[in-house]
Design an enzyme around this catalytic site. Structure first.
Site, PDB file in Angstrom:
ATOM      1  N   LYS A   2      -2.786  15.174  -8.838  1.00 28.57           N
ATOM      2  CA  LYS A   2      -1.885  15.138  -9.982  1.00 28.57           C
ATOM      3  C   LYS A   2      -1.156  16.469 -10.174  1.00 28.57           C
ATOM      4  CE  LYS A   2      -2.571  10.880 -11.167  1.00 28.57           C
ATOM      5  NZ  LYS A   2      -1.483   9.883 -10.974  1.00 28.57           N
ATOM      6  N   THR A  54      -7.981   1.309 -19.754  1.00 29.28           N
ATOM      7  CA  THR A  54      -7.527   0.680 -18.521  1.00 29.28           C
ATOM      8  C   THR A  54      -8.701   0.649 -17.546  1.00 29.28           C
ATOM      9  OG1 THR A  54      -6.841   2.732 -17.429  1.00 29.28           O
ATOM     10  CG2 THR A  54      -5.246   1.689 -18.912  1.00 29.28           C
ATOM     11  N   ASN A 107       3.272   4.546 -10.533  1.00 30.91           N
ATOM     12  CA  ASN A 107       2.058   4.349 -11.305  1.00 30.91           C
ATOM     13  C   ASN A 107       0.820   4.133 -10.434  1.00 30.91           C
ATOM     14  OD1 ASN A 107       0.484   3.454 -13.794  1.00 30.91           O
ATOM     15  ND2 ASN A 107       0.464   1.575 -12.590  1.00 30.91           N
ATOM     16  N   SER A 165       1.492  10.926 -14.173  1.00 28.44           N
ATOM     17  CA  SER A 165       0.495  11.954 -13.889  1.00 28.44           C
ATOM     18  C   SER A 165      -0.723  11.686 -14.773  1.00 28.44           C
ATOM     19  CB  SER A 165       1.101  13.341 -14.137  1.00 28.44           C
ATOM     20  OG  SER A 165       0.165  14.358 -13.855  1.00 28.44           O
ATOM     21  N   TYR A 177      -8.915  14.668  -7.640  1.00 31.33           N
ATOM     22  CA  TYR A 177      -7.976  13.958  -8.520  1.00 31.33           C
ATOM     23  C   TYR A 177      -7.026  14.964  -9.155  1.00 31.33           C
ATOM     24  CZ  TYR A 177      -6.134  10.992 -12.223  1.00 31.33           C
ATOM     25  OH  TYR A 177      -5.291  10.298 -13.061  1.00 31.33           O
ATOM     26  N   ASP A 185       0.877  -1.167   0.000  1.00 30.94           N
ATOM     27  CA  ASP A 185       0.000   0.000   0.000  1.00 30.94           C
ATOM     28  C   ASP A 185       0.913   1.215   0.000  1.00 30.94           C
ATOM     29  OD1 ASP A 185      -1.641   2.152   0.524  1.00 30.94           O
ATOM     30  OD2 ASP A 185      -2.482   1.346   2.385  1.00 30.94           O
TER      31      ASP A 185
END
Length: 216
Positions: free
Chosen positions: A157, A188, A88, A139, A153, A61
């Site tokens: 980033k 993805t 990632n 990013s 979010y 984690d």
């Protein structure tokens, strides 16, 4: 004559699926070794059978700083060096600013921003000693652009972009490179199993509808 490929040692987070799994498999296929870190490493079993000791799966984690430090040291001991680190691990939190709870906000920043920071801090002493290394920060196009209902979010980033740009200047003379990758939409799990959605308030339905209309 073609030059021989120089084999490298990689540390990749979020390696169980999506980009992370693809990069893990690609590195192994070219003859490199990979420490593949993820919350669920079961999806790496087939790669482990195929590539043996060149793959080191590590349950991790990234929001746990001490666990990150231990994982990087384990990777260094097993692989002998760390040439490339890919931050990632992360997920998308979808919700208007008012909709996002404190717990959701903290979890988003802990994973997407602090997780990358802890890995970066852990690999830097190794790379400085080697006088070489490459840190790759994953990013997003949303690290340089904004859409409604993704505010936290974006914050995670944009923070990653900021500290990584400063880092690149700091390590420029130490043989270490820093690259920021800003993907747009790809097939993805980002919008499905890797996504978290805040409890919606009707007041922001129009913002969601406008975003959906823009995507279409």
């Amino acid at each position: 004559m073609p030059q021989p490929i120089s084999h490298k040692a990689w540390f990749i987070t979020g390696a169980s699926k999506g980009f992370g799994c693809a990069w893990t498999e690609a590195a192994l296929a070219r003859g490199d070794s990979v420490a593949a870190a993820a919350r669920n490493i079961g999806t790496l079993d087939m790669l482990k059978v195929k590539y043996g000791d060149r793959l080191l799966p590590i349950a991790l984690d990234v929001g746990n700083k001490s666990a990150v430090e231990a994982a990087v040291q384990q990777a260094h001991k097993h692989l002998g060096r760390v040439d490339v680190a890919i931050n990632n691990a992360g997920y998308g939190l979808f919700g208007a600013i008012e909709e996002v709870s404190e717990q959701e906000a903290r979890a988003q920043i802990e994973t997407n921003l602090f997780g990358a920071l802890w890995v970066t801090q852990a690999v830097l002493p190794i790379m400085r000693a080697q006088r070489s290394g490459h840190i790759i920060q994953i990013s997003s196009i949303r690290g340089v652009w904004r859409v409604p209902t993704s505010g936290l979010y974006h914050a995670s980033k944009w923070g990653l972009e900021g500290f990584s740009q400063a880092l690149a200047a700091e390590v420029k003379g130490l043989g270490i490179k820093v690259t920021i990758i800003e993907p747009d939409g790809f097939a993805t799990e980002f919008g499905t199993t890797s996504a978290h959605r805040a409890q919606q308030l009707p007041a922001y339905d129009s913002a969601r509808a406008a975003l959906a209309s823009f995507r279409n």
